[in-house]
Design an enzyme around this catalytic site. Sequence first.
Site, PDB file in Angstrom:
ATOM      1  N   GLY A  12      -2.732  10.907   0.191  1.00  0.00           N
ATOM      2  CA  GLY A  12      -3.617   9.843  -0.291  1.00  0.00           C
ATOM      3  C   GLY A  12      -3.288   9.294  -1.663  1.00  0.00           C
ATOM      4  O   GLY A  12      -4.169   8.753  -2.336  1.00  0.00           O
ATOM      5  N   ASN A  14      -1.545   6.631  -2.218  1.00  0.00           N
ATOM      6  CA  ASN A  14      -1.742   5.178  -2.120  1.00  0.00           C
ATOM      7  C   ASN A  14      -3.228   4.831  -2.146  1.00  0.00           C
ATOM      8  O   ASN A  14      -3.625   3.835  -2.743  1.00  0.00           O
ATOM      9  CB  ASN A  14      -1.070   4.616  -0.864  1.00  0.00           C
ATOM     10  N   ASN A 108      -0.240  -2.623   6.220  1.00  0.00           N
ATOM     11  CA  ASN A 108       0.373  -1.300   6.159  1.00  0.00           C
ATOM     12  C   ASN A 108       1.350  -1.261   4.998  1.00  0.00           C
ATOM     13  O   ASN A 108       1.986  -2.257   4.679  1.00  0.00           O
ATOM     14  CB  ASN A 108       1.126  -1.047   7.476  1.00  0.00           C
ATOM     15  N   HIS A 110       4.863   0.499   3.938  1.00  0.00           N
ATOM     16  CA  HIS A 110       5.996   1.242   4.509  1.00  0.00           C
ATOM     17  C   HIS A 110       7.010   1.513   3.387  1.00  0.00           C
ATOM     18  O   HIS A 110       7.340   0.599   2.628  1.00  0.00           O
ATOM     19  CB  HIS A 110       6.641   0.451   5.647  1.00  0.00           C
ATOM     20  N   ASP A 151       5.961  -1.649  12.567  1.00  0.00           N
ATOM     21  CA  ASP A 151       6.567  -2.237  11.355  1.00  0.00           C
ATOM     22  C   ASP A 151       7.178  -3.612  11.604  1.00  0.00           C
ATOM     23  O   ASP A 151       8.154  -3.995  10.948  1.00  0.00           O
ATOM     24  CB  ASP A 151       7.627  -1.292  10.749  1.00  0.00           C
ATOM     25  N   GLU A 181       5.330   1.341  -4.153  1.00  0.00           N
ATOM     26  CA  GLU A 181       4.140   1.418  -3.287  1.00  0.00           C
ATOM     27  C   GLU A 181       2.835   1.248  -4.060  1.00  0.00           C
ATOM     28  O   GLU A 181       1.968   0.454  -3.667  1.00  0.00           O
ATOM     29  CB  GLU A 181       4.108   2.756  -2.545  1.00  0.00           C
TER      30      GLU A 181
HETATM   31  C1  GAR Z   1       3.719   6.819   1.744  1.00  0.00           C
HETATM   32  O1  GAR Z   1       5.010   6.958   1.211  1.00  0.00           O
HETATM   33  C2  GAR Z   1       3.677   5.692   2.755  1.00  0.00           C
HETATM   34  O2  GAR Z   1       4.491   4.616   2.408  1.00  0.00           O
HETATM   35  C3  GAR Z   1       4.194   6.383   3.987  1.00  0.00           C
HETATM   36  O3  GAR Z   1       3.568   7.645   3.972  1.00  0.00           O
HETATM   37  C4  GAR Z   1       3.357   8.041   2.590  1.00  0.00           C
HETATM   38  C5  GAR Z   1       1.909   8.438   2.433  1.00  0.00           C
HETATM   39  O4  GAR Z   1       1.662   8.964   1.150  1.00  0.00           O
HETATM   40  N1  GAR Z   1       3.904   5.642   5.176  1.00  0.00           N
HETATM   41  C6  GAR Z   1       4.737   5.556   6.209  1.00  0.00           C
HETATM   42  O5  GAR Z   1       5.803   6.140   6.266  1.00  0.00           O
HETATM   43  C7  GAR Z   1       4.269   4.639   7.337  1.00  0.00           C
HETATM   44  N2  GAR Z   1       5.314   4.388   8.263  1.00  0.00           N
HETATM   45  P1  GAR Z   1       0.196   9.044   0.547  1.00  0.00           P
HETATM   46  O6  GAR Z   1      -0.698   9.752   1.579  1.00  0.00           O
HETATM   47  O7  GAR Z   1       0.350   9.872  -0.691  1.00  0.00           O
HETATM   48  O8  GAR Z   1      -0.271   7.655   0.248  1.00  0.00           O
END
Ligand code: GAR
Length: 197
Positions: A12, A14, A108, A110, A151, A181
């Site tokens: 979490g 992001n 989303n 990515h 995607d 991100e």
């Molecule tokens: C992030 O790096 C996000 O971009 C990726 O998962 C991670 C989640 O981190 N998402 C994907 O790969 C989607 N295809 P977080 O839970 O710390 O935000």
Amino acid sequence: MLKVVVLVSGGGTNLQAILDSIGDGRIRNARVEAVISNNPGAYALERAKKAGIPALCISPKTFENREAFNRAFLAKLDELQPDLIVLAGFLVVLPKEMTQAYSGKIINIHPSLIPSFCGKGFYGLKVHEAALERGVKVTGATVHFVDEGTDTGPIILQKAVSVEPGDTPEILQKRVMEQAEWVILPKAIDMIANNEL
Ligand code: GAR
């Protein structure tokens, strides 16, 4: 005020970037209505609770099949009536019913520059492993609208990040999060909330 529901599966960070950006005004005219995880152990749920935001878990394991899980998930979203659904590290493929019902209202993040290292099987650390294996010198992150594919939806924002000598997937993942991100996801939400897209 844009009503945002954030879907999460893991740490979490992001989600935290979104909450911090609402707190300090980098995201204007939006509020997080609820955070939903498919994974009961997701630390993102703790982050939501700490911020005083309703944190819900809808786990596929508690349903007899995928269809029942999908129905329950969609019913919960319909109840919340979000203006925007943000997939912030949500690692479940959305059913067609959901992408259709909320067409143009799901975004989303990515962790690569789409169309590189994206699509089925490319998520989390795997994306950075693939980037390092290919030997790219630049990678980054993408915020895009979600359609029925994986995607494949229209791109909203991208930010490039350098790959440095000696990078491991973990080091690269951290740099992409910090430099890309956590910057472009809040920015995209702010732009949507303020009709600046
Ligand atoms: C992030 O790096 C996000 O971009 C990726 O998962 C991670 C989640 O981190 N998402 C994907 O790969 C989607 N295809 P977080 O839970 O710390 O935000």
